[in-house]
Structures are given as structure tokens and as C-alpha cells.
Design an enzyme around this catalytic site. Structure first.
Site, mmCIF file in Angstrom:
data_model
loop_
_atom_site.group_PDB
_atom_site.id
_atom_site.type_symbol
_atom_site.label_atom_id
_atom_site.label_comp_id
_atom_site.label_asym_id
_atom_site.label_seq_id
_atom_site.Cartn_x
_atom_site.Cartn_y
_atom_site.Cartn_z
ATOM 1 C CD GLU A 4 3.213 9.319 -18.756
ATOM 2 O OE1 GLU A 4 3.212 10.532 -18.485
ATOM 3 O OE2 GLU A 4 4.223 8.703 -19.131
ATOM 4 N N GLY A 54 3.720 14.427 -25.336
ATOM 5 C CA GLY A 54 4.472 15.392 -26.132
ATOM 6 C C GLY A 54 3.775 15.838 -27.406
ATOM 7 C CD GLU A 56 9.479 9.901 -23.815
ATOM 8 O OE1 GLU A 56 10.313 10.201 -22.937
ATOM 9 O OE2 GLU A 56 8.555 10.670 -24.173
ATOM 10 C CB SER A 65 -0.374 16.809 -23.887
ATOM 11 O OG SER A 65 0.490 16.362 -24.925
ATOM 12 C CG ASN A 89 9.680 12.164 -17.223
ATOM 13 O OD1 ASN A 89 10.907 12.228 -17.112
ATOM 14 N ND2 ASN A 89 9.076 11.334 -18.070
ATOM 15 C CD1 TRP A 90 11.774 17.984 -14.524
ATOM 16 C CD2 TRP A 90 13.901 18.449 -13.949
ATOM 17 N NE1 TRP A 90 11.737 18.839 -13.450
ATOM 18 C CE2 TRP A 90 13.031 19.147 -13.074
ATOM 19 C CE3 TRP A 90 15.285 18.586 -13.777
ATOM 20 C CZ2 TRP A 90 13.499 19.975 -12.050
ATOM 21 C CZ3 TRP A 90 15.751 19.413 -12.748
ATOM 22 C CH2 TRP A 90 14.870 20.099 -11.901
ATOM 23 C CE LYS A 91 8.845 12.983 -21.178
ATOM 24 N NZ LYS A 91 7.984 12.783 -22.330
ATOM 25 C CG HIS A 149 8.157 7.356 -19.822
ATOM 26 N ND1 HIS A 149 8.232 7.562 -21.173
ATOM 27 C CD2 HIS A 149 7.474 8.412 -19.307
ATOM 28 C CE1 HIS A 149 7.611 8.705 -21.461
ATOM 29 N NE2 HIS A 149 7.157 9.236 -20.346
ATOM 30 N N GLY A 167 5.549 16.071 -18.394
ATOM 31 C CA GLY A 167 6.829 16.127 -19.087
ATOM 32 C C GLY A 167 7.203 17.557 -19.418
ATOM 33 N N GLY A 168 6.905 17.974 -20.644
ATOM 34 C CA GLY A 168 7.338 19.278 -21.144
ATOM 35 C C GLY A 168 7.057 20.437 -20.203
HETATM 36 P P1 PGA Z 1 4.389 15.441 -21.788
HETATM 37 O O1 PGA Z 1 5.130 14.109 -21.258
HETATM 38 O O2 PGA Z 1 3.767 16.102 -20.590
HETATM 39 O O3 PGA Z 1 5.493 16.262 -22.401
HETATM 40 O O4 PGA Z 1 3.369 14.997 -22.769
HETATM 41 C C1 PGA Z 1 4.545 13.310 -20.265
HETATM 42 C C2 PGA Z 1 5.417 12.124 -19.975
HETATM 43 O O5 PGA Z 1 6.016 11.562 -20.896
HETATM 44 O O6 PGA Z 1 5.547 11.721 -18.798
#
Ligand code: PGA
Length: 251
Positions: A160, A166, A95, A205, A8-10, A93, A226-227
Site C-alpha cells: 500500500e 484515500g 495509519e 484507492s 478495511n472498514w477502518k 497498516h 478502504g473507502g
Molecule cells: P483506500 O484505503 O482504499 O481508501 O485508499 C486502503 C487502505 O488503507 O487499506
């Protein structure tokens, strides 16, 4: 089933950096023994899909609108994602739920739209830290599943925990197993044999250093990353760690 490692490149990636990441993934993807997916921002989906065409790396979106088209300034439909080269879409998600006030009902409408457009929805669920500390984690996740999934759901679930996204913090193995077991039972209860076969990803994470410990647990069918998905080396290292037992078993 092979694990699915989804990136997930956000809200990261301009043309040059997205193309470089896609090329690096294409170069390294053949050897990992996992299904791979990247979800770039809307503006990069077409270009990334073109660069990854014919490779083992699939492409997805990070959200879509519940309607096929219409007067919705700034929104993107599931059909548009599909047209741009996406085969999957992340929905609900945390977010999106936090930044855009998406409710379970919003998410359910989007899941229906995604499936109608031929996309595989990846529906995100997870409790906040306060909810976990109050002992409400399974109750919250159960409620999110029941209210976010339509009766004809045929996609993927991503568990999640909001407090792990994050932050560098992850649940322990026992906590992951308990929640994934709970989600599996709920999916079987709601969708029978189809629910028994649905993938349940862990997200929050996930890094190369913790991937093996998290992703070989029972009922964990891969990861939503994500990251660490913004670095091709890290993303492929997570995929290799997830695939190891299958390869050892010759599968
Ligand atoms: P993260 O994000 O790996 O940076 O914790 C995961 C996500 O939000 O899908």
C-alpha cells in the site's frame, strides 16, 4: 489461487450500518469468483461474524496486541479476535504506523501473536511519496519486509503506497508490477517455496473503475480496499472485476 478482496472498514461502522453492509455482502457474495474478507472495527467483529457465518465472506480484525493477555488497557489480543469470529488480522497498516508509532519490530511481534492464535496476518508495507520521489521505494519496502516478518511467517502481504491511500491516486501498471515483482523475489529469498505462494495484495484507492487495470497485473493476488469497501455494490464490483480472467479461463 483465487484473488482475495479484503475490505478495511477502518473506524467506520455502528451496529446498524455494519449489519446492513454485512447483509448486503452476504446476499451478493456467491457470484463473484473471489475470496472475500471484511475487517470491521473491533466493536462490530462479533456481530458481523455472526451475520456472515456460513457465507463465503471471512472476517478479520484491523490490529491486535503482541501479547495474549495482560495489563494493557484498551488493547485487544489476537486470541480475542479469533474468539469473536475473526480468521485474519491486518497488521502494520500505515495509519497504525503513523498514528500509533508502530515500528517494524512492533509489527513483527504482532505477526507472531496472530499466527500463534491461528489468525492469518495481512502485513502492510509501502513507501511515502517523498521516499518514492527520492528513489527509495524498493529499499523502504525491502526493509519493512525484512524487519516486520518473523522467520516463520505464513501470511499475506499488502503493498500500500502511503501516497495512494484515500487520495484517489494510484501507481501506474509498471510501478505496481515492479514493486510486486520485487516483493515476490524478496519473499522467495526469505521463505523459499512458501514465499513463492504467498498472496501479495495491492491497496490504495482501489475502486470499481480501476480494479481491472490494477488487479490483473502479474503478482497481484487481490486488493486491500478502504473507502470503497464501505459500499457493498462497489466492493462486490471490485471483486467481480478482479475475478474476470479466472472465470473466462474456466478456473
Ligand atoms: P483506500 O484505503 O482504499 O481508501 O485508499 C486502503 C487502505 O488503507 O487499506
Amino acid at each position: 489461487m483465487r484473488p482475495l478482496i479484503a475490505g478495511n472498514w477502518k473506524m467506520h461502522g455502528l451496529a446498524a450500518s455494519s449489519a446492513a453492509l454485512a447483509r448486503a455482502l452476504r446476499a451478493g457474495a456467491g457470484e463473484v469468483g473471489c475470496d472475500l474478507l471484511v475487517c470491521p472495527p473491533f466493536t462490530q467483529i462479533g456481530a458481523v461474524a455472526a451475520l456472515l457465518a456460513g457465507s463465503p465472506v471471512a472476517v478479520g480484525g484491523q490490529d491486535c496486541h503482541r501479547e495474549r493477555e495482560g495489563a494493557h488497557t484498551g488493547d485487544i489480543s489476537a486470541a480475542m479476535l479469533r474468539d469473536a469470529g475473526a480468521g485474519f488480522v491486518i497488521l502494520g497498516h500505515s495509519e497504525r504506523r503513523a498514528d500509533h508509532g508502530e515500528t517494524n519490530e512492533t509489527v513483527r511481534g504482532k505477526v507472531v501473536a496472530a499466527q500463534q492464535a491461528g489468525l492469518v496476518p495481512i502485513v502492510c508495507v509501502g513507501e511515502t511519496e517523498a521516499q518514492r520521489l527520492a528513489g527509495q521505494d524498493t529499499e523502504i519496502v525491502g526493509w519493512q519486509l525484512h524487519s516486520s516478518l518473523p522467520p516463520e511467517f505464513g501470511g499475506i502481504i499488502a503493498y500500500e503506497p502511503v501516497w495512494a491511500i484515500g487520495t484517489g491516486r494510484t501507481p501506474g501498471a509498471a510501478e505496481v508490477m515492479a514493486m510486486h515483482g520485487f516483493i515476490r523475489r524478496e519473499l522467495q529469498r526469505g521463505f523459499g517455496a512458501v514465499g513463492a505462494g504467498m498472496r501479495i495484495l495491492y491497496g490504495g484507492s482501489v475502486k470499481p473503475a480501476n480494479a481491472a487495470a490494477l488487479l490483473h497485473l502479474p503478482e497481484v493476488g487481490g486488493a486491500l480496499v478502504g473507502g470503497a469497501s464501505l459500499n457493498a455494490g462497489d466492493f462486490l464490483a471490485i471483486a467481480r472485476a478482479a475475478a474476470l480472467p479466472n472465470m473466462a479461463a474456466g478456473g
